[in-house]
Every structure is written in structure tokens, then in C-alpha cells.
Design an enzyme around this catalytic site. Structure first.
Site, short mmCIF file in Angstrom:
data_model
loop_
_atom_site.label_atom_id
_atom_site.label_comp_id
_atom_site.label_asym_id
_atom_site.label_seq_id
_atom_site.Cartn_x
_atom_site.Cartn_y
_atom_site.Cartn_z
N TYR A 1 -10.72 -11.59 -3.32
CA TYR A 1 -10.78 -10.13 -3.18
C TYR A 1 -10.48 -9.71 -1.75
O TYR A 1 -10.48 -10.53 -0.82
CB TYR A 1 -12.15 -9.60 -3.62
CG TYR A 1 -13.27 -9.86 -2.62
CD1 TYR A 1 -13.73 -8.85 -1.77
CD2 TYR A 1 -13.89 -11.10 -2.53
CE1 TYR A 1 -14.76 -9.07 -0.87
CE2 TYR A 1 -14.92 -11.34 -1.64
CZ TYR A 1 -15.35 -10.31 -0.81
OH TYR A 1 -16.36 -10.54 0.10
N GLU B 1 -22.27 -16.48 10.81
CA GLU B 1 -21.82 -15.12 10.52
C GLU B 1 -22.85 -14.45 9.62
O GLU B 1 -23.78 -15.10 9.15
CB GLU B 1 -20.45 -15.14 9.82
CG GLU B 1 -20.47 -15.83 8.47
CD GLU B 1 -19.12 -15.84 7.77
OE1 GLU B 1 -18.25 -15.04 8.15
OE2 GLU B 1 -18.96 -16.63 6.82
N LEU C 1 -15.62 -16.37 7.51
CA LEU C 1 -14.52 -15.51 7.12
C LEU C 1 -13.81 -15.01 8.38
O LEU C 1 -14.47 -14.59 9.33
CB LEU C 1 -15.02 -14.32 6.30
CG LEU C 1 -13.95 -13.36 5.82
CD1 LEU C 1 -13.06 -14.03 4.77
CD2 LEU C 1 -14.55 -12.09 5.26
N LYS D 1 -11.73 -15.66 0.92
CA LYS D 1 -12.49 -14.48 0.49
C LYS D 1 -12.68 -14.57 -1.03
O LYS D 1 -12.04 -13.86 -1.82
CB LYS D 1 -11.77 -13.20 0.90
CG LYS D 1 -12.72 -12.02 1.11
CD LYS D 1 -12.05 -10.92 1.89
CE LYS D 1 -12.89 -9.66 1.98
NZ LYS D 1 -14.11 -9.82 2.74
#
Length: 277
Positions: free
Chosen positions: A33, A179, A203, A147
Site C-alpha cells: 500500500y 522507528e 520503512l 510497505k
């Protein structure tokens, strides 16, 4: 102003029941996505988002059902249909509809899904005062640069943060800060900006890359190296970044509170705002 959706090959009502039971996104989370912010009717850094979409697709051996140019045109058409000026475009691509089995369908026919909705609004007091983040052990898979739709560890961590009065959870791996659930993490120490490097374990955020570029242009020294929890706790400033949050100050990590004097963070926020004009 209408929020709209696109499924497989046509625009549909956003509340339409269109996902078949044997959709692999539904059964396996087998897909990828992207989220693109729209400011005043203009998608923000769309090319970079679509390139990352392609990178994620390549990583899981997923053939996109449209070219990136066709996906861009679908986004623009959907945005025009919605008439929304401040919006979020959500793109999802799954490996398609097939009998439930773990190996790839043969032949595979990917399915494209998109929603265009009103942009999430961050309360002004959060932007001014900062958010509270809770640290938690990273128990996700090792390929966080993809992702992927598989976000259950992120969901659980975010819920843990919420019920304990925090806004975000930050993952650490044996004490090394990685993160957030849906954000990248930055630390300022002695005027130097620190963040975890763009390896497989995080990411590669679009806003993250924008901030690094702005820091370089502004003369702020940047160090992309792993750092530990003590370094995080002893920071002069902490902020997180994402497509929806942009550059968000952090006022507290676990039980450690931080000063509201944030010269580096505020400079980067100001620079970021100029990109939206």
C-alpha cells in the site's frame, strides 16, 4: 465533499461491499500500500510514493496491474471526482482473488484498490506541544522497508500506546531505536540530527527523506547510524515524521519529558511548510 473509492476496474461508493471473501489481501495480507497527502488539490511528492510502491511490489514479486503512469492518472481522476482539496489518497494492491492457498495464484491477477478521503487533522495543541511516545520491543518481520499490508504488530503496539495515554509507539530492537508504528524517528543532540539508517529494518519514509534533504540544505549535520535507548532519553529534541503527521515534535518518551525549546525541529517544520505552498 464526497469521499470515493476505486476497486479492481471501476470507481465505486466508498461504503460499497466489493471485496470478495477469497481476496488475498483479506485472507493473507498479501499486498502492499501507499498513502499520498494532497494539499490544496495537489498530490505531494506523488512520484516518490509511486516509486516506493514499485519497490515494494518488486520485493514481494507482485506484478502491478497498471503502470505507474496509469496509477497516477487514476489518482488524479479520483481526486477530481471527489473535489477534495485537503485529502489522503490510499492505494492498495493485492495479489488478487483465488482459492485459499499459500503459494502464489497461477495465473496471478493483481487487484488495485484506492480510496480518496478527507485528510486527517492533527490537533493544533499536538503540533505546538508535541506528542507522547511509548517504546516497545520490535517483534516485526525483518523487511520493514516493504510497505506491506501485514501490520498486526504495529496495530498491537499502537493500541498499547493508546490505552496507556501515549500517541505513538516506537520500536526498539534489543535496545536499538528503529522507528514508530507509522512514523520515522529523529533525535537532535548538540545540534546534530540522528536517525536510523535506511536499511531493511525500517520503512524508508518519504517525509523522512524530505527532512534529511531539508536538513542538508539548512546546514544541519545529519548522522544516519543506529542509536540506543539511552541516547534517545538523553536527546535535546525528538521528533517523528510521516505523510499524515508531517514533522511532529515529541514532548515525552516513556516517562522522560523534553524541553519545549526545539530550534532544530522548528526550523525543519518551517522549511517543510514552504514545500506545501
Amino acid at each position: 465533499m464526497p469521499e470515493i473509492a476505486f476497486y479492481n476496474d471501476s470507481f465505486v461508493d466508498i461504503n460499497a461491499k466489493v471485496v470478495p471473501i477469497q481476496e488475498r489481501a483479506h485472507q493473507f495480507g498479501d499486498g502492499i500500500y501507499e498513502v499520498i497527502r494532497v494539499y490544496n488539490g495537489r498530490p505531494f511528492y506523488m512520484d516518490e510514493h509511486l516509486q516506493r510502491l514499485q519497490k515494494s511490489a518488486d520485493a514481494i514479486e507482485l506484478q502491478l496491474p497498471y503502470t505507474l503512469n496509469e496509477i497516477e492518472n487514476l489518482c488524479l481522476e479520483g481526486l477530481e471526482r471527489s473535489t477534495l482539496k485537503e485529502a489522503e489518497i490510499y492505494i492498495q494492491i493485492s495479489r488478487g482473488i483465488y482459492t485459499r492457498q499459500h503459494h502464489f495464484p497461477e495465473p496471478s491477477c493483481a487487484v488495485f484498490t484506492m480510496t480518496i478521503k478527507n485528510a486527517r487533522v492533527i490537533p493544533e495543541n499536538k503540533r505546538q506541544n508535541g506528542m507522547k511516545v511509548l517504546t516497545t520491543e520490535d517483534d516485526r518481520w525483518k523487511n520493514c522497508y516493504i510497505k506491506s499490508l501485514n501490520l498486526l504488530p504495529n496495530v498491537i503496539a499502537k493500541q498499547k500506546a493508546k490505552v496507556n495515554g501515549f500517541d505513538e509507539a516506537v520500536f526498539h530492537d534489543e535496545g536499538i531505536v528503529k522507528e514508530g508504528c507509522s512514523t520515522n524517528v529523529f533525535v537532535v543532540k548538540n545540534g546534530i540530527l540522528h536517525t536510523y539508517p535506511a536499511l531493511k529494518g525500517i520503512l524508508h519514509g518519504i517525509t523522512r527523506s524530505i527532512v534529511l534533504k531539508l536538513a542538508s540544505e539548512t546546514g544541519i549535520e545529519v548522522v544516519e547510524e543506529p542509536f540506543d535507548m539511552n541516547f534517545l532519553y538523553e536527546a535535546d529534541e525528538v521528533f517523528i515524521t510521516s505523510t499524515s503527521m508531517e514533522v511532529m515534535p515529541v514532548c515525552q518518551v516513556d516517562d522522560i519529558e523534553f524541553s519545549t525549546v526545539r530550534p532544530v525541529t522548528h526550523k525543519l517544520i518551517e522549511k517543510f511548510q514552504t514545500l506545501k505552498d
